[in-house]
Design a protein around this motif. Sequence first.
Motif, PDB file in Angstrom:
ATOM      1  N   LEU A  90     -27.134   9.168 -47.884  1.00 37.50           N
ATOM      2  CA  LEU A  90     -28.070  10.262 -48.112  1.00 37.50           C
ATOM      3  C   LEU A  90     -27.741  11.450 -47.216  1.00 37.50           C
ATOM      4  O   LEU A  90     -27.731  12.607 -47.668  1.00 37.50           O
ATOM      5  CB  LEU A  90     -29.499   9.790 -47.858  1.00 37.50           C
ATOM      6  CG  LEU A  90     -30.611  10.803 -48.129  1.00 37.50           C
ATOM      7  CD1 LEU A  90     -30.592  11.253 -49.580  1.00 37.50           C
ATOM      8  CD2 LEU A  90     -31.968  10.205 -47.771  1.00 37.50           C
ATOM      9  N   GLY A  93     -24.607  13.140 -48.536  1.00 38.84           N
ATOM     10  CA  GLY A  93     -24.875  13.900 -49.743  1.00 38.84           C
ATOM     11  C   GLY A  93     -25.500  15.246 -49.432  1.00 38.84           C
ATOM     12  O   GLY A  93     -25.109  16.283 -49.994  1.00 38.84           O
ATOM     13  N   ASN A  94     -26.478  15.246 -48.527  1.00 38.77           N
ATOM     14  CA  ASN A  94     -27.106  16.505 -48.128  1.00 38.77           C
ATOM     15  C   ASN A  94     -26.120  17.410 -47.388  1.00 38.77           C
ATOM     16  O   ASN A  94     -26.123  18.627 -47.572  1.00 38.77           O
ATOM     17  CB  ASN A  94     -28.321  16.211 -47.241  1.00 38.77           C
ATOM     18  CG  ASN A  94     -29.456  15.568 -48.012  1.00 38.77           C
ATOM     19  OD1 ASN A  94     -29.615  15.803 -49.213  1.00 38.77           O
ATOM     20  ND2 ASN A  94     -30.248  14.738 -47.344  1.00 38.77           N
ATOM     21  N   ALA A 134     -26.202   9.265 -53.600  1.00 40.81           N
ATOM     22  CA  ALA A 134     -27.322   9.863 -52.877  1.00 40.81           C
ATOM     23  C   ALA A 134     -28.515  10.110 -53.792  1.00 40.81           C
ATOM     24  O   ALA A 134     -29.667  10.057 -53.353  1.00 40.81           O
ATOM     25  CB  ALA A 134     -26.879  11.167 -52.217  1.00 40.81           C
ATOM     26  N   MET A 137     -30.867   6.362 -54.688  1.00 37.72           N
ATOM     27  CA  MET A 137     -30.892   5.599 -53.449  1.00 37.72           C
ATOM     28  C   MET A 137     -31.360   4.164 -53.635  1.00 37.72           C
ATOM     29  O   MET A 137     -30.924   3.263 -52.920  1.00 37.72           O
ATOM     30  CB  MET A 137     -31.769   6.303 -52.416  1.00 37.72           C
ATOM     31  CG  MET A 137     -31.149   7.572 -51.837  1.00 37.72           C
ATOM     32  SD  MET A 137     -29.494   7.281 -51.157  1.00 37.72           S
ATOM     33  CE  MET A 137     -29.856   6.090 -49.872  1.00 37.72           C
TER      34      MET A 137
END
Length: 211
Positions: A90, A93-94, A134, A137
Amino acid sequence: LTLSACKKEETPATPTVATAPTAATTAAPTPPPTAEQLAQAAVENAQPLTADATTWTPEALEELAAPIALYPDPVLEQVLIASTNPQEVLDAGNWLLDNKNLKGKALDQAAEQQGFTPPMRALLPFPETVDMMAGQMGWTQELGQAYVNDQAGVMDAIQRLRLQAEEVGTLQSSPQMTVASETVDNVKYITVSPPSPEVIYVPQYDPVTVY
């Protein structure tokens, strides 16, 4: 299958997965990791998981593995290991969303400075794959849990899915990927590898129809 290409200018090394040599490298390819090495890497990179008696049926494992079973082996291995740390997926991905301009060596160096692990760094050149992980999840976390707790079951499910895809004609060699097989103890194993170590094509497909 829809294929997206990634030029492997420089791939971060990991202790468990053979990375693709760069264009200037002439050394012989490193043998692929053993099942034991992959399992150990998953355990070492995993976040603490809830200790329970969760088990997955073969059908459930096939459903989990279906979106990635046809990925080339170098990418598939990294996805499985990275899924054992869903929080990092995650975060990565951000981070990619804010660093779309980074490519090749600059991307890996920046990711290393951020503290991302080698398996996650190896996936960053494939933004569609990272985005999928991502953005789903729940699936990523369950895949990681299944891989940590039943690595052999996950790998067997992948082989069953590849065999199904091969039988219906959706998995076959092409200029973008090499599909090969060998039989060990009357069991057929299918490998998917890039014809060239410099460019890896990652397929995008609908699991409902491809098998």
